[in-house]
Design a protein around this motif. Structure first.
Motif, PDB file in Angstrom:
ATOM      1  N   VAL A   1     -26.586 -12.395  44.665  1.00  0.00           N
ATOM      2  CA  VAL A   1     -25.638 -11.958  45.698  1.00  0.00           C
ATOM      3  C   VAL A   1     -26.023 -12.616  47.017  1.00  0.00           C
ATOM      4  N   GLU A   2     -25.129 -13.412  47.565  1.00  0.00           N
ATOM      5  CA  GLU A   2     -25.391 -14.093  48.827  1.00  0.00           C
ATOM      6  C   GLU A   2     -24.799 -13.314  49.985  1.00  0.00           C
TER       7      GLU A   2
ATOM      8  N   ASN B   1     -24.090 -14.628  53.469  1.00  0.00           N
ATOM      9  CA  ASN B   1     -24.141 -15.802  54.335  1.00  0.00           C
ATOM     10  C   ASN B   1     -24.154 -15.446  55.815  1.00  0.00           C
ATOM     11  N   GLU B   2     -23.629 -14.274  56.137  1.00  0.00           N
ATOM     12  CA  GLU B   2     -23.626 -13.850  57.535  1.00  0.00           C
ATOM     13  C   GLU B   2     -25.052 -13.584  58.030  1.00  0.00           C
ATOM     14  N   LEU B   3     -25.881 -13.000  57.170  1.00  0.00           N
ATOM     15  CA  LEU B   3     -27.241 -12.635  57.559  1.00  0.00           C
ATOM     16  C   LEU B   3     -28.298 -13.530  56.920  1.00  0.00           C
ATOM     17  N   ASP B   4     -27.872 -14.538  56.210  1.00  0.00           N
ATOM     18  CA  ASP B   4     -28.765 -15.574  55.661  1.00  0.00           C
ATOM     19  C   ASP B   4     -29.824 -15.037  54.705  1.00  0.00           C
ATOM     20  N   PHE B   5     -29.393 -14.257  53.730  1.00  0.00           N
ATOM     21  CA  PHE B   5     -30.320 -13.858  52.678  1.00  0.00           C
ATOM     22  C   PHE B   5     -29.579 -13.796  51.356  1.00  0.00           C
ATOM     23  N   VAL B   6     -30.339 -13.775  50.290  1.00  0.00           N
ATOM     24  CA  VAL B   6     -29.761 -13.701  48.954  1.00  0.00           C
ATOM     25  C   VAL B   6     -30.545 -12.686  48.132  1.00  0.00           C
ATOM     26  N   LEU B   7     -29.843 -11.863  47.362  1.00  0.00           N
ATOM     27  CA  LEU B   7     -30.457 -10.916  46.438  1.00  0.00           C
ATOM     28  C   LEU B   7     -30.470 -11.547  45.052  1.00  0.00           C
ATOM     29  N   VAL B   8     -31.606 -11.454  44.376  1.00  0.00           N
ATOM     30  CA  VAL B   8     -31.752 -12.040  43.049  1.00  0.00           C
ATOM     31  C   VAL B   8     -32.194 -10.957  42.072  1.00  0.00           C
ATOM     32  N   ALA B   9     -31.406 -10.764  41.007  1.00  0.00           N
ATOM     33  CA  ALA B   9     -31.724  -9.761  39.995  1.00  0.00           C
ATOM     34  C   ALA B   9     -32.466 -10.412  38.837  1.00  0.00           C
ATOM     35  N   ALA B  10     -33.504  -9.714  38.361  1.00  0.00           N
ATOM     36  CA  ALA B  10     -34.266 -10.179  37.200  1.00  0.00           C
ATOM     37  C   ALA B  10     -34.560  -8.969  36.333  1.00  0.00           C
ATOM     38  N   GLY B  11     -33.932  -8.909  35.166  1.00  0.00           N
ATOM     39  CA  GLY B  11     -34.106  -7.734  34.324  1.00  0.00           C
ATOM     40  C   GLY B  11     -33.530  -6.511  35.007  1.00  0.00           C
ATOM     41  N   LYS B  12     -34.381  -5.525  35.284  1.00  0.00           N
ATOM     42  CA  LYS B  12     -33.944  -4.304  35.955  1.00  0.00           C
ATOM     43  C   LYS B  12     -34.376  -4.260  37.411  1.00  0.00           C
ATOM     44  N   THR B  13     -34.885  -5.365  37.924  1.00  0.00           N
ATOM     45  CA  THR B  13     -35.404  -5.384  39.284  1.00  0.00           C
ATOM     46  C   THR B  13     -34.617  -6.354  40.164  1.00  0.00           C
ATOM     47  N   VAL B  14     -34.716  -6.132  41.482  1.00  0.00           N
ATOM     48  CA  VAL B  14     -34.018  -6.970  42.465  1.00  0.00           C
ATOM     49  C   VAL B  14     -35.002  -7.370  43.556  1.00  0.00           C
ATOM     50  N   ASN B  15     -34.950  -8.640  43.955  1.00  0.00           N
ATOM     51  CA  ASN B  15     -35.747  -9.111  45.077  1.00  0.00           C
ATOM     52  C   ASN B  15     -34.852  -9.935  46.003  1.00  0.00           C
ATOM     53  N   ALA B  16     -35.331 -10.224  47.191  1.00  0.00           N
ATOM     54  CA  ALA B  16     -34.498 -10.908  48.189  1.00  0.00           C
ATOM     55  C   ALA B  16     -35.263 -12.061  48.828  1.00  0.00           C
ATOM     56  N   PHE B  17     -34.503 -13.098  49.195  1.00  0.00           N
ATOM     57  CA  PHE B  17     -35.091 -14.276  49.812  1.00  0.00           C
ATOM     58  C   PHE B  17     -34.176 -14.797  50.922  1.00  0.00           C
ATOM     59  N   ASN B  18     -34.784 -15.496  51.872  1.00  0.00           N
ATOM     60  CA  ASN B  18     -34.006 -16.220  52.876  1.00  0.00           C
ATOM     61  C   ASN B  18     -33.289 -17.369  52.169  1.00  0.00           C
ATOM     62  N   ASN B  19     -32.001 -17.584  52.480  1.00  0.00           N
ATOM     63  CA  ASN B  19     -31.277 -18.647  51.776  1.00  0.00           C
ATOM     64  C   ASN B  19     -30.933 -19.835  52.676  1.00  0.00           C
ATOM     65  N   ARG B  20     -31.837 -20.118  53.617  1.00  0.00           N
ATOM     66  CA  ARG B  20     -31.683 -21.327  54.452  1.00  0.00           C
ATOM     67  C   ARG B  20     -32.946 -22.176  54.377  1.00  0.00           C
ATOM     68  N   TRP B  21     -32.751 -23.474  54.444  1.00  0.00           N
ATOM     69  CA  TRP B  21     -33.866 -24.425  54.502  1.00  0.00           C
ATOM     70  C   TRP B  21     -33.459 -25.590  55.386  1.00  0.00           C
ATOM     71  N   ASN B  22     -34.270 -25.858  56.414  1.00  0.00           N
ATOM     72  CA  ASN B  22     -33.950 -26.928  57.382  1.00  0.00           C
ATOM     73  C   ASN B  22     -32.534 -26.776  57.947  1.00  0.00           C
ATOM     74  N   ASN B  23     -32.202 -25.529  58.315  1.00  0.00           N
ATOM     75  CA  ASN B  23     -30.889 -25.199  58.895  1.00  0.00           C
ATOM     76  C   ASN B  23     -29.718 -25.455  57.946  1.00  0.00           C
ATOM     77  N   GLN B  24     -30.022 -25.654  56.666  1.00  0.00           N
ATOM     78  CA  GLN B  24     -28.982 -25.832  55.668  1.00  0.00           C
ATOM     79  C   GLN B  24     -28.970 -24.629  54.726  1.00  0.00           C
ATOM     80  N   ARG B  25     -27.753 -24.151  54.411  1.00  0.00           N
ATOM     81  CA  ARG B  25     -27.660 -23.017  53.502  1.00  0.00           C
ATOM     82  C   ARG B  25     -27.856 -23.482  52.061  1.00  0.00           C
ATOM     83  N   LEU B  26     -28.689 -22.770  51.333  1.00  0.00           N
ATOM     84  CA  LEU B  26     -28.930 -23.089  49.934  1.00  0.00           C
ATOM     85  C   LEU B  26     -27.785 -22.556  49.070  1.00  0.00           C
ATOM     86  N   ALA B  27     -27.568 -23.190  47.942  1.00  0.00           N
ATOM     87  CA  ALA B  27     -26.562 -22.738  46.974  1.00  0.00           C
ATOM     88  C   ALA B  27     -27.309 -22.279  45.725  1.00  0.00           C
TER      89      ALA B  27
END
Length: 387
Positions: free
Chosen positions: A301-302, A304-330
């Motif tokens: 789940v991206e 883009n307004e707040l520049d983070f992404v939620l990543v689900a793995a199994g039954k757990t969820v973690n979050a990461f910043n989704n920008r690198w060198n001022n570019q949004r990651l896909a």
């Protein structure tokens, strides 16, 4: 008149001995009452108990006959003294201080689907099974020259590690609004765990500092960490969680009951124990919140307004910043890997670099995987985002 006085003192002692429970469960009592009760309960009840014994002995010396009528109030005051110790949150949920790390985690009685808190901080990575942490509510541990207190309120499922290097280890101080109150060993300042903020004490006003962490299954830990450092546990550490009253815990979690937080003061947008993922990172003031089942269904789940992404793995969820060198990651999830479609860079589910152009780890974002009733109580301005 003397008999009445004995009984009054013993009943006062009984009220003081049980006050840590009823004051925590009745919202009308302010947190300050719990704080001052923490300091006075033992001295007062010891004084009443010893005073009644001495008084009874004086009467015996004067009358040459033991006052039989004093035995019931003596027993009551003795029971009150025992309850003063037994009905102590710190005794019911004893915090751990600098536990031993297992020499070989593979030999521990861990199951692949067990959830673990994984803390990577100050050059060290350590793992703590949540079913073990739950019995203690707080584990204080060293990360080189830093001290981290991993806190877990079972009632609202708020799992939060704090850097407590400046103030020292924490213990369970009390309970209010269906969330535990933590306190530091040195000054006994009270903090509301879910809000991070101090309530009363020598350090007030003060705010605890949360550090990023991840929740992963034991299978995911083994797959992403070589020779993981896991706190030493045994089979008995994974016994069923219980409150001092047997069977009560199962009844509570199977209902809409939130002890310490009345139904009229609880947000009923969703059932009380709906699992949500709330953003707690200090850099994101809006603190949006998502329904966990919706995040698990989407896998990624991206925002883009707040520049983070939620990543689900199994039954757990973690979050990461989704920008690198001022570019949004896909970013996308493919099996047990996170892929950036633009650079073809690849990370494992913990955000650790595997291959590709972006030769660095993903930056983790602090989140909380807890129950709806607790999240919205302590983050009332939080915005719910439906997927």
């Amino acid at each position: 008149m003397l008999i009445l006085l004995f009984y009054c003192l013993s009943l006062i002692a009984l009220a003081i001995g049980t006050a840590s429970i009823f004051m925590a469960l009745i919202e009308a009592f302010p947190e300050k009452c719990l704080y001052y009760h923490f300091f006075i309960r033992r001295p007062i009840n010891w004084s009443i108990f010893l005073g009644l014994i001495i008084w009874s002995c004086i009467l015996f010396a004067q009358q040459n006959e033991f006052p039989i009528w004093s035995i019931p109030p003596l027993i009551l005051s003795g029971m009150a003294l025992i309850l003063t110790y037994k009905m102590d949150q710190n005794k019911a949920f004893p915090a751990l201080f600098f536990p031993k790390i297992a020499e070989d985690a593979e030999k521990l009685p861990l199951k692949d689907d067990m959830e673990m808190a994984v803390i990577e901080y100050n050059g060290l990575t350590k793992c703590y099974p949540l079913d073990y942490v739950m019995h203690h509510h707080i584990i204080n541990d060293k990360f080189n020259d830093k001290i981290v207190a991993l806190t877990y309120c079972a009632m609202c499922r708020s799992i939060i590690p704090f850097d407590v290097t400046e103030i020292g280890p924490l213990f369970v101080g009390s309970f209010k609004n269906a969330n535990m109150i933590v306190a530091d060993k040195r000054t006994k300042t009270f903090f509301q765990q879910a809000s991070f903020k101090s309530i009363i004490g020598k350090l007030h006003p003060y705010e605890l500092s949360m550090i990023p962490f991840q929740i992963l299954s034991w299978a995911e830990v083994k797959a992403t960490i070589e020779k993981p450092a896991v706190v030493a546990v045994s089979e008995k550490d994974f016994r069923d969680f219980e409150l001092p009253i047997a069977g009560l815990w199962k009844k509570i979690v199977a209902s809409e009951s939130t002890p310490g937080l009345s139904a009229k003061n609880r947000d009923k947008t969703f059932p009380a124990r709906t699992h949500v993922i709330g953003i707690t990172a200090a850099s994101i003031e809006q603190q949006p919140v998502y329904l966990k089942k919706e995040v698990l269904a989407k896998k990624i789940v991206e925002n883009n307004e707040l520049d983070f992404v939620l990543v689900a793995a199994g039954k757990t969820v973690n979050a990461f910043n989704n920008r690198w060198n001022n570019q949004r990651l896909a970013l996308s999830v493919e099996g047990k890997k996170i892929i950036d479609q633009k650079s073809n860079s690849c990370w494992n589910i913990r955000g650790k670099y595997i291959s590709g152009e972006i030769q660095q780890d993903l930056s983790p974002i602090s989140i909380s995987d807890e129950y709806w009733f607790s999240w919205i109580k302590f983050h009332p301005k939080s915005k719910i985002i439906r997927l």
